[in-house]
Design a protein around this motif. Structure first.
Motif, short mmCIF file in Angstrom:
data_model
loop_
_atom_site.label_atom_id
_atom_site.label_comp_id
_atom_site.label_asym_id
_atom_site.label_seq_id
_atom_site.Cartn_x
_atom_site.Cartn_y
_atom_site.Cartn_z
N GLN A 8 0.81 -1.21 0.00
CA GLN A 8 0.00 0.00 0.00
C GLN A 8 0.85 1.27 0.00
O GLN A 8 0.32 2.35 -0.27
CB GLN A 8 -0.94 0.01 1.23
N ASP A 9 2.13 1.14 0.25
CA ASP A 9 3.00 2.31 0.39
C ASP A 9 4.00 2.48 -0.75
O ASP A 9 4.74 3.47 -0.79
CB ASP A 9 3.80 2.23 1.71
N GLN A 63 3.85 5.68 -2.68
CA GLN A 63 4.06 6.84 -1.81
C GLN A 63 5.53 7.00 -1.44
O GLN A 63 6.06 8.11 -1.39
CB GLN A 63 3.21 6.70 -0.54
N VAL A 64 6.19 5.86 -1.19
CA VAL A 64 7.59 5.88 -0.74
C VAL A 64 8.55 6.04 -1.91
O VAL A 64 9.48 6.87 -1.87
CB VAL A 64 7.91 4.59 0.04
N PHE A 65 8.34 5.27 -2.97
CA PHE A 65 9.29 5.25 -4.08
C PHE A 65 8.89 6.25 -5.16
O PHE A 65 8.61 5.90 -6.31
CB PHE A 65 9.44 3.83 -4.61
N LYS A 66 8.87 7.52 -4.75
CA LYS A 66 8.69 8.65 -5.65
C LYS A 66 9.62 9.75 -5.15
O LYS A 66 10.15 9.67 -4.03
CB LYS A 66 7.23 9.12 -5.68
N THR A 72 -2.15 3.65 -5.70
CA THR A 72 -1.42 4.88 -6.00
C THR A 72 -0.98 5.58 -4.73
O THR A 72 -1.36 5.20 -3.62
CB THR A 72 -2.30 5.86 -6.81
N ASP A 73 -0.21 6.63 -4.91
CA ASP A 73 0.13 7.50 -3.80
C ASP A 73 -1.07 8.39 -3.48
O ASP A 73 -2.13 8.28 -4.10
CB ASP A 73 1.36 8.34 -4.13
N ASP A 74 -0.92 9.30 -2.51
CA ASP A 74 -2.03 10.16 -2.09
C ASP A 74 -2.51 11.08 -3.21
O ASP A 74 -3.69 11.44 -3.27
CB ASP A 74 -1.61 11.00 -0.89
N SER A 75 -1.59 11.45 -4.10
CA SER A 75 -1.96 12.38 -5.17
C SER A 75 -2.69 11.70 -6.32
O SER A 75 -3.36 12.37 -7.12
CB SER A 75 -0.71 13.07 -5.72
N ASP A 77 16.10 0.45 -5.81
CA ASP A 77 16.24 0.39 -4.36
C ASP A 77 15.47 -0.81 -3.83
O ASP A 77 14.89 -1.58 -4.60
CB ASP A 77 15.79 1.68 -3.68
N ILE A 78 15.45 -0.95 -2.51
CA ILE A 78 14.86 -2.10 -1.83
C ILE A 78 13.68 -1.66 -0.98
O ILE A 78 13.75 -0.65 -0.27
CB ILE A 78 15.90 -2.79 -0.93
N ALA A 79 12.60 -2.43 -1.05
CA ALA A 79 11.47 -2.25 -0.13
C ALA A 79 11.68 -3.21 1.04
O ALA A 79 11.39 -4.41 0.94
CB ALA A 79 10.15 -2.55 -0.84
#
Length: 447
Positions: A254-255, A258-261, A318-321, A276-278
């Motif tokens: 779910q993130d 949001q995180v990888f932007k 998606t992210d919040d936007s 990168d790594i989640a």
């Protein structure tokens, strides 16, 4: 979507795809497990330095003894069986073998096998990511010159990430990030073969009862394997590693978007276009909700308002936007899927991921303070972990690649978290690999 049809057409013509496998360890065993179920897919020969152990691999994956008891490679061709040998060169010299699978896991041997296979006109499926990150761009260029395919192994995470990246670009989205999940927290970085089992929660009795390689498992734990694989992905996709190395951002499904932007849009990336790594662990060790420990992912941005609206209409996470979305594959089955790479090379002349550029390196980095005269012990050991950094920075540091950091003597002291340089160590062996690395440095991508 046409590989099986192409294979059926070859079978209908009375032919098979002929394969040579080097290395009958865990990955090789998984390759063999599925090979016997694919009509027209003939593993002609398996090369391993330990022939009795190789035969045990066949037994473990339920081959009948008659299937792997060919007395020669000629016998194997004639009756559709498999020859077991300790001479890898015999596979390169055979005129009928089309594809070599390199699955030794040994970086130096892997590069040398790849060179010999390519020069013999064989397609090469490089399971050995350690070899690929060491010299992959050079090998890929050499393969192209010889008119053969040099490919990552489908089923392993780098090839699956490349597939996701290709999907993003072919769909017209803006690629933002690519990576994989991993069980990691910052203090894992300094794990050694003596401490590694505690990170898995296994007792001494459980470890003693299993067939476990402490250095291999430690490479996964301390982040070295992640650095090797993400550097290989960068070289295959044109993405970059962060300048400081991988950040291991904790993130669940779910993130991801949001995180990888980029940070400029509220994310955690310095810029778009990174690997990168989640991480599946928070820094304090708590398990991340809906983590993708065994999966791979990409994040991407909608090119316009219409696509953004479609993201929402079709339920994309998606992210919040709403502008950034994510796509992922939850699992990978390692060698059970590698036949896809073999068939793609033989039937379509196409790799499933290929290190076409030299953008990233996995460099040896000190786990502690060590004195001149000490010996480094390579991937998964007590002395160094691998950091994935841009190849331009590796060249500036004159960094020692992790693949050449095994059993080398320090000429001068090094400090914890210092990138080890070629000037820090005695270079007395493996000079052919160092020459290849020098040639590869001339391919350095500066864009």
């Amino acid at each position: 979507m046409n590989l099986h049809r192409l294979l059926q057409a070859r079978v209908a013509n009375g032919k098979s795809v002929k394969v040579g496998l080097i290395g009958a360890g865990k990955f090789g065993s998984m390759v063999l497990a599925q090979a016997k179920h694919i009509e027209g897919y003939h593993v002609v020969a398996v090369a391993d330095l330990d022939i009795p152990k190789a035969r045990q691999a066949f037994d473990r994956v339920h081959w009948s003894e008659a299937q792997y008891s060919a007395n020669s490679i000629a016998d194997a061709h004639r009756d559709g069986s498999t020859w077991v040998t300790d001479d890898a060169a015999a596979l390169f010299q055979d005129d009928q073998i089309e594809v070599i699978i390199e699955a030794t896991g040994h970086p130096l041997a892997g590069v040398r096998h790849a060179m010999a296979a390519i020069d013999a006109g064989k397609h090469l499926v490089m399971v050995n990511v350690e070899a690929d990150v060491l010299c992959g761009p050079y090998l890929a260029k050499r393969a192209a010159q010889q008119g053969v395919v040099y490919s990552m192994a489908y089923g392993d995470q780098p090839a699956a990430i490349c597939e996701l990246v290709d999907w993003v670009r072919c769909s017209g989205f803006e690629l933002v990030a690519a990576g994989k999940g991993m069980n990691f927290a910052p203090h894992y970085r300094y794990s050694t073969p003596d401490t590694v089992w505690g990170f898995f929660g296994w007792s001494d009795e459980e470890v003693a009862a299993g067939d476990f390689n402490a250095k291999m498992y430690n490479s996964f734990t301390d982040g070295t394997k992640a650095a090797i694989e993400m550097a290989a992905v960068a070289n295959a996709t044109g993405l970059d590693c962060p300048d400081r190395g991988l950040d291991f951002h904790p993130a669940g499904l779910q993130d991801l978007a949001q995180v990888f932007k980029p940070k400029s849009d509220g994310g955690r990336l310095d810029k778009p276009g990174l690997v990168d790594i989640a991480a599946s662990r928070e820094p304090d060790g708590r398990v991340v909700l809906n983590n993708i420990q065994y999966g791979m992912f990409v994040t991407f941005r909608a090119p316009d308002q219409y696509a953004r609206d479609c993201f929402k209409q079709y339920g994309l996470l998606t992210d919040d936007s709403g502008w950034y979305g994510s796509m992922w594959r939850p699992f990978h089955l390692i060698g059970l899927e590698t036949s896809v790479s073999v068939l793609s090379a033989a039937l379509r002349n196409e790799p499933t991921g290929c290190s076409n550029t030299y953008r990233a390196d996995a460099v040896a980095t000190a786990k502690g303070d060590f004195a001149a005269g000490d010996y480094l012990d390579g991937e998964g050991g007590y002395k160094v972990w691998a950091n994935a950094i841009p190849a331009t920075l590796s060249a500036q540091h004159n960094a020692l690649p992790i693949g050449l950091a095994h059993h080398v003597k320090l000429k001068r002291a090094i400090r914890k978290d210092q990138i080890v340089t070629l000037d820090d160590v005695d270079i007395v062996d493996d000079l052919d690999l160092h020459q290849i690395r020098l040639a590869q440095r001339k391919m350095l991508s500066k864009t």
